[in-house]
Motif scaffolding. Structure first.
Motif, PDB file in Angstrom:
ATOM      1  N   MET A   1       0.653  -1.143  -0.094  1.00  0.00           N
ATOM      2  CA  MET A   1      -0.053   0.002  -0.023  1.00  0.00           C
ATOM      3  C   MET A   1       0.923   1.100   0.077  1.00  0.00           C
ATOM      4  N   GLY A   2       0.628   2.218  -1.040  1.00  0.00           N
ATOM      5  CA  GLY A   2       1.273   3.592  -0.678  1.00  0.00           C
ATOM      6  C   GLY A   2       0.322   4.581  -0.591  1.00  0.00           C
ATOM      7  N   ILE A   3       0.448   5.660   0.276  1.00  0.00           N
ATOM      8  CA  ILE A   3      -0.289   6.716   0.485  1.00  0.00           C
ATOM      9  C   ILE A   3       0.666   7.955  -0.027  1.00  0.00           C
ATOM     10  N   ILE A   4       0.032   8.770  -1.001  1.00  0.00           N
ATOM     11  CA  ILE A   4       0.646  10.112  -1.438  1.00  0.00           C
ATOM     12  C   ILE A   4       0.230  11.180  -0.514  1.00  0.00           C
ATOM     13  N   CYS A   5       1.202  11.696   0.152  1.00  0.00           N
ATOM     14  CA  CYS A   5       1.111  12.895   1.299  1.00  0.00           C
ATOM     15  C   CYS A   5       1.711  14.281   0.607  1.00  0.00           C
ATOM     16  N   HIS A   6       0.834  15.060   0.805  1.00  0.00           N
ATOM     17  CA  HIS A   6       1.223  16.534   0.459  1.00  0.00           C
ATOM     18  C   HIS A   6       2.101  17.173   1.177  1.00  0.00           C
ATOM     19  N   ASP A   7       2.967  18.045   1.025  1.00  0.00           N
ATOM     20  CA  ASP A   7       4.086  18.643   1.981  1.00  0.00           C
ATOM     21  C   ASP A   7       3.852  20.189   1.641  1.00  0.00           C
ATOM     22  N   LEU A   8       4.331  20.855   2.685  1.00  0.00           N
ATOM     23  CA  LEU A   8       4.171  22.309   2.807  1.00  0.00           C
ATOM     24  C   LEU A   8       5.581  22.815   2.817  1.00  0.00           C
ATOM     25  N   VAL A   9       6.750  22.033   2.743  1.00  0.00           N
ATOM     26  CA  VAL A   9       8.101  22.350   2.768  1.00  0.00           C
ATOM     27  C   VAL A   9       8.777  22.438   1.579  1.00  0.00           C
ATOM     28  N   GLY A  10       9.699  23.350   1.628  1.00  0.00           N
ATOM     29  CA  GLY A  10      10.316  23.733   0.354  1.00  0.00           C
ATOM     30  C   GLY A  10       9.668  23.791  -0.936  1.00  0.00           C
ATOM     31  N   GLU A  11       9.958  23.033  -1.851  1.00  0.00           N
ATOM     32  CA  GLU A  11       9.126  23.201  -3.060  1.00  0.00           C
ATOM     33  C   GLU A  11       7.724  22.508  -2.835  1.00  0.00           C
ATOM     34  N   CYS A  12       7.342  22.035  -1.845  1.00  0.00           N
ATOM     35  CA  CYS A  12       5.892  21.743  -1.581  1.00  0.00           C
ATOM     36  C   CYS A  12       5.681  20.282  -2.475  1.00  0.00           C
ATOM     37  N   LYS A  13       6.526  19.483  -2.531  1.00  0.00           N
ATOM     38  CA  LYS A  13       6.281  18.356  -3.478  1.00  0.00           C
ATOM     39  C   LYS A  13       5.749  17.313  -2.638  1.00  0.00           C
ATOM     40  N   PRO A  14       5.000  16.279  -3.225  1.00  0.00           N
ATOM     41  CA  PRO A  14       4.478  15.119  -2.316  1.00  0.00           C
ATOM     42  C   PRO A  14       5.367  14.160  -2.098  1.00  0.00           C
ATOM     43  N   PHE A  15       5.220  13.423  -1.255  1.00  0.00           N
ATOM     44  CA  PHE A  15       6.056  12.184  -1.067  1.00  0.00           C
ATOM     45  C   PHE A  15       5.122  11.073  -0.690  1.00  0.00           C
ATOM     46  N   MET A  16       5.686   9.905  -0.665  1.00  0.00           N
ATOM     47  CA  MET A  16       4.762   8.666  -0.791  1.00  0.00           C
ATOM     48  C   MET A  16       5.289   7.914   0.729  1.00  0.00           C
ATOM     49  N   VAL A  17       4.361   7.139   1.232  1.00  0.00           N
ATOM     50  CA  VAL A  17       4.531   6.599   2.572  1.00  0.00           C
ATOM     51  C   VAL A  17       4.275   5.353   2.148  1.00  0.00           C
ATOM     52  N   ILE A  18       5.104   4.163   2.257  1.00  0.00           N
ATOM     53  CA  ILE A  18       4.496   2.571   1.891  1.00  0.00           C
ATOM     54  C   ILE A  18       4.369   1.845   3.265  1.00  0.00           C
ATOM     55  N   GLU A  19       3.316   1.266   3.280  1.00  0.00           N
ATOM     56  CA  GLU A  19       2.960   0.475   4.369  1.00  0.00           C
ATOM     57  C   GLU A  19       2.527  -1.075   3.764  1.00  0.00           C
ATOM     58  N   ASN A  20       2.501  -2.047   4.759  1.00  0.00           N
ATOM     59  CA  ASN A  20       2.023  -3.294   4.535  1.00  0.00           C
ATOM     60  C   ASN A  20       2.341  -4.097   3.417  1.00  0.00           C
ATOM     61  N   VAL A  21       3.867  -4.197   3.467  1.00  0.00           N
ATOM     62  CA  VAL A  21       4.394  -4.810   2.549  1.00  0.00           C
ATOM     63  C   VAL A  21       4.390  -6.188   2.755  1.00  0.00           C
ATOM     64  N   VAL A  22       3.862  -7.121   1.855  1.00  0.00           N
ATOM     65  CA  VAL A  22       3.836  -8.621   2.352  1.00  0.00           C
ATOM     66  C   VAL A  22       3.824  -9.519   1.140  1.00  0.00           C
ATOM     67  N   VAL A  23       4.565 -10.522   1.171  1.00  0.00           N
ATOM     68  CA  VAL A  23       4.774 -11.739   0.015  1.00  0.00           C
ATOM     69  C   VAL A  23       4.548 -12.743   0.861  1.00  0.00           C
ATOM     70  N   SER A  24       3.706 -13.500   0.471  1.00  0.00           N
ATOM     71  CA  SER A  24       3.215 -14.983   0.996  1.00  0.00           C
ATOM     72  C   SER A  24       4.580 -15.809   1.289  1.00  0.00           C
ATOM     73  N   SER A  25       4.658 -16.264   2.360  1.00  0.00           N
ATOM     74  CA  SER A  25       5.566 -17.308   2.559  1.00  0.00           C
ATOM     75  C   SER A  25       6.087 -18.359   1.400  1.00  0.00           C
ATOM     76  N   ARG A  26       5.064 -18.652   0.577  1.00  0.00           N
ATOM     77  CA  ARG A  26       5.122 -19.707  -0.483  1.00  0.00           C
ATOM     78  C   ARG A  26       5.702 -18.897  -1.814  1.00  0.00           C
ATOM     79  N   ALA A  27       5.796 -17.513  -1.640  1.00  0.00           N
ATOM     80  CA  ALA A  27       6.353 -16.887  -3.047  1.00  0.00           C
ATOM     81  C   ALA A  27       7.585 -16.102  -2.690  1.00  0.00           C
ATOM     82  N   ARG A  28       8.178 -16.288  -1.501  1.00  0.00           N
ATOM     83  CA  ARG A  28       9.120 -15.473  -1.328  1.00  0.00           C
ATOM     84  C   ARG A  28      10.532 -15.717  -2.096  1.00  0.00           C
ATOM     85  N   ARG A  29      11.513 -14.918  -2.190  1.00  0.00           N
ATOM     86  CA  ARG A  29      12.680 -15.150  -3.259  1.00  0.00           C
ATOM     87  C   ARG A  29      12.376 -15.352  -4.647  1.00  0.00           C
ATOM     88  N   GLN A  30      11.416 -15.103  -5.175  1.00  0.00           N
ATOM     89  CA  GLN A  30      10.973 -15.271  -6.701  1.00  0.00           C
ATOM     90  C   GLN A  30      10.731 -13.912  -7.349  1.00  0.00           C
TER      91      GLN A  30
END
Length: 147
Positions: A61-90
């Motif tokens: 999941m990625g969430i786009i966040c707006h920013d009010l600092v500097g050039e006021c460019k958005p950034f992304m927060v990544i959460e809930n990264v998951v790969v099934s144990s059956r499919a890891r290292r593939q």
């Protein structure tokens, strides 16, 4: 062959099973369905799934966040990264993270931030292999007991 696409409601049971692997605890499927509808209606949220045919192998999941600092460019927060144990290292996690990074670029994000539990050493190696670097910052979390 693994394909990456936006996650749809027909994958929510499989998603809850992946999250059980991630947090070692079951997710309330009724609440997940309610919140999924909210997320799908909000363009700031991106929820991707990795599929082999109809089988959900992983998600991010990625969430786009707006920013009010500097050039006021958005950034992304990544959460809930998951790969099934059956499919890891593939290469599944790599495909998910690459797709999310492309979406961050498309939306003009200045950077991507993610946090990972201290004990998840294999995940840290994976993130570093993708170009993420540990920065000397402190992370804090406060759980609200009233919720």
């Amino acid at each position: 062959m693994v394909t990456i696409k936006e996650l749809e409601s027909d994958s929510l049971v499989a998603l809850s099973e992946l999250y059980a692997e991630l947090i070692n605890k079951s997710t309330d499927i009724n609440k997940l369905e309610e919140v999924f509808k909210i997320i799908k209606a909000d363009s700031h949220y991106i929820l991707l799934g990795a599929y082999r045919g109809e089988e959900l192998l992983g998600s991010v999941m990625g969430i786009i966040c707006h920013d009010l600092v500097g050039e006021c460019k958005p950034f992304m927060v990544i959460e809930n990264v998951v790969v099934s144990s059956r499919a890891r290292r593939q290469g599944v996690g790599n495909k998910l993270m690459t797709a999310m990074e492309e979406m961050a670029h498309e939306r003009g994000c200045w950077y991507i931030i993610l946090v990972s539990g201290e004990q998840r050493k294999e995940a840290h190696i994976f993130y570093e292999s993708l170009g993420y670097r540990e920065e000397k910052v402190e992370g804090y979390r406060k759980h609200l007991s009233s919720h």
